[in-house]
Design an enzyme around this catalytic site. Structure first.
Site, PDB file in Angstrom:
ATOM      1  N   HIS A 101      41.917  36.442  48.318  1.00 55.65           N
ATOM      2  CA  HIS A 101      40.867  38.214  48.366  1.00 55.65           C
ATOM      3  C   HIS A 101      41.141  38.663  49.565  1.00 55.65           C
ATOM      4  O   HIS A 101      40.660  38.692  49.793  1.00 55.65           O
ATOM      5  CB  HIS A 101      39.849  38.176  47.914  1.00 55.65           C
ATOM      6  CG  HIS A 101      39.583  37.592  46.294  1.00 55.65           C
ATOM      7  ND1 HIS A 101      39.607  38.493  45.575  1.00 55.65           N
ATOM      8  CD2 HIS A 101      39.707  36.195  46.071  1.00 55.65           C
ATOM      9  CE1 HIS A 101      39.275  37.922  44.375  1.00 55.65           C
ATOM     10  NE2 HIS A 101      39.714  36.600  44.387  1.00 55.65           N
ATOM     11  N   ASP A 155      50.994  38.112  44.725  1.00 56.57           N
ATOM     12  CA  ASP A 155      51.866  36.904  43.351  1.00 56.57           C
ATOM     13  C   ASP A 155      53.303  37.621  43.497  1.00 56.57           C
ATOM     14  O   ASP A 155      53.567  37.255  43.251  1.00 56.57           O
ATOM     15  CB  ASP A 155      51.411  37.653  42.359  1.00 56.57           C
ATOM     16  CG  ASP A 155      49.362  37.506  42.211  1.00 56.57           C
ATOM     17  OD1 ASP A 155      49.019  36.348  43.551  1.00 56.57           O
ATOM     18  OD2 ASP A 155      48.924  37.927  41.751  1.00 56.57           O
ATOM     19  N   ALA A 175      46.173  30.687  33.684  1.00 58.43           N
ATOM     20  CA  ALA A 175      45.754  29.689  34.786  1.00 58.43           C
ATOM     21  C   ALA A 175      45.402  30.033  35.513  1.00 58.43           C
ATOM     22  O   ALA A 175      45.744  29.539  37.308  1.00 58.43           O
ATOM     23  CB  ALA A 175      46.808  28.544  34.487  1.00 58.43           C
TER      24      ALA A 175
HETATM   25  C1  GLA Z   1      44.991  37.836  42.351  1.00 61.71           C
HETATM   26  C2  GLA Z   1      45.169  38.941  42.378  1.00 61.71           C
HETATM   27  C3  GLA Z   1      46.086  38.849  43.727  1.00 61.71           C
HETATM   28  C4  GLA Z   1      45.087  38.669  45.037  1.00 61.71           C
HETATM   29  C5  GLA Z   1      44.789  37.633  44.474  1.00 61.71           C
HETATM   30  C6  GLA Z   1      42.910  36.992  45.177  1.00 61.71           C
HETATM   31  O1  GLA Z   1      45.839  36.561  41.872  1.00 61.71           O
HETATM   32  O2  GLA Z   1      46.776  39.353  41.524  1.00 61.71           O
HETATM   33  O3  GLA Z   1      46.826  39.914  44.185  1.00 61.71           O
HETATM   34  O4  GLA Z   1      44.608  38.893  45.767  1.00 61.71           O
HETATM   35  O5  GLA Z   1      44.279  37.491  43.264  1.00 61.71           O
HETATM   36  O6  GLA Z   1      43.736  36.685  46.413  1.00 61.71           O
END
Ligand code: GLA
Length: 367
Positions: A18, A156, A107
């Site tokens: 986050h 991600d 997941a």
């Molecule tokens: C999800 C979001 C990411 C990131 C995470 C928390 O995976 O897609 O962009 O904010 O939560 O770190």
């Protein structure tokens, strides 16, 4: 060549949770699990999408009709990528795409980023767009934010597009600079286990948005562009300026989490991988108590793994279900896994799915 096969991996985040929508630091690595796309270029304005994992036959869409706010479901991710490519001025005029994936869905291991990134890379190659990895990640995030409508950060997509084998990826989400950090737990007699709780709590999306808005409110109250701008040493002074307890907790998580990423890098670069254990565990406490994105199943994984001798454990990804990462010595990995499974059985909960994670390659063309 007008056709080929591409692969893009899911990811697990080692530390830095986050923080990516706060201009902060993250350190994910790519999993060996991939989404593979077999793609044929077509130039007749049609996009034909088929997934080995979805019920029903192919879905056919006219590329010229793609608009944000699609029908929902898995096809929104590749359709969003085609929309984002066209919107960026790339004359992508259709494709037949068949997907097969080993990335677990639901997941918290970024199956949607894998789907986006494999689509973008394949189309960039087939249409000779020459997009670099960073551009692919940004374009895929745009597809997810605007077309799919999920307000995620850029971790991600960058992990799936830019990770390299044997490394975790240190990403500064403000200027998007990247550094590959050697990460090979086995070489240190260690194992990183991913434990998928196999639960996703229904409110997760709304809560993610609320945390994001809360962080923005915290930054505004402190007069900075993003919480990244609060230095770890200045945290106490910043907290003293906030009356709202909720904002204080959010700010404290983000600022300490950025610091934890830096500590983890320091340990990895000093070849003391086992010392990241306590850093991971501190991260979990912060996500649980300050950011409040954990859930009973994630806490149970972490608590039972630590009680059985794990070096560190934390939830990973957005939270409210999904997976945790557990760092153990190789010699105690089986004992720790068994203890976690027993703890779940004792509470009559669904058994988590456990696997050993190794840092694998990012997106690539296979043939
Ligand atoms: C999800 C979001 C990411 C990131 C995470 C928390 O995976 O897609 O962009 O904010 O939560 O770190």
């Amino acid at each position: 060549m007008s056709d080929g096969v591409w692969a893009a991996p899911g990811r697990v985040n080692l530390i830095g949770e986050h923080t990516d929508y706060n201009d902060g630091f993250v350190m994910p690595f790519a999993l060996p699990h991939t989404t593979v796309a077999t793609v044929t270029r077509r130039d007749d304005g049609w996009l034909r999408l088929h997934s080995a994992d979805a019920e029903g036959g192919p879905v056919e869409l006219r590329v010229g009709d793609l608009r944000p706010g699609g029908p929902g479901g898995w096809t929104d991710y590749p359709a969003g990528v085609v929309w984002a490519l066209r919107e960026a001025g790339h004359a992508v005029d259709g494709a037949d795409i068949h997907y097969e994936s080993t990335v677990p869905t639901g997941a918290g291991l970024s199956s949607s980023a894998a789907l986006e990134v494999v689509t973008a890379l394949a189309l960039s190659d087939l249409y000779e767009l020459g997009l670099d990895r960073g551009s692919i990640a940004r374009l895929c995030r745009r597809a997810e934010n605007v077309y799919v409508g999920a307000p995620t950060g850029i971790m991600d997509q960058t992990a799936s597009a830019c990770c390299t084998e044997g490394h975790a990826l240190y990403l500064d989400t403000r200027d998007l600079t990247r550094r590959q950090i050697p990460f090979d737990p086995a070489a240190h007699g260690l194992r990183l286990l991913v434990m998928d709780t196999r639960v996703t709590h229904a409110h997760s999306e709304g809560e993610y948005g609320k945390r994001r808005t809360g962080c923005e409110a915290g930054a505004a109250a402190l007069g900075v562009n993003a919480l990244r701008d609060i230095a770890y040493d200045a945290l106490d002074t910043a907290l003293a300026r906030l009356d709202d307890g909720e904002l204080r907790r959010l700010v404290r998580h983000v600022v300490t989490e950025n610091h934890r990423v830096e500590r983890a890098i320091m340990h990895l670069e000093a070849d003391e991988a086992e010392l990241i254990g306590p850093v991971l565990s501190e991260g979990h406490v912060s996500l649980r108590d300050d950011f409040r994105v954990s859930c009973p199943e994630l806490d149970l994984v972490v608590d039972s793994a630590l009680a059985a001798g794990a070096l560190g454990a934390r939830m990973t990804g957005g939270g409210f279900g999904g997976s945790a990462v557990v760092l153990t010595r190789t010699s105690s990995a089986d004992r720790v896994s068994k203890a976690v499974l027993e703890a779940f059985a004792a509470q009559s909960r669904i058994a988590p799915r456990i696997f050993t994670a190794t840092a694998a390659a990012g997106a690539r063309r296979l043939s």
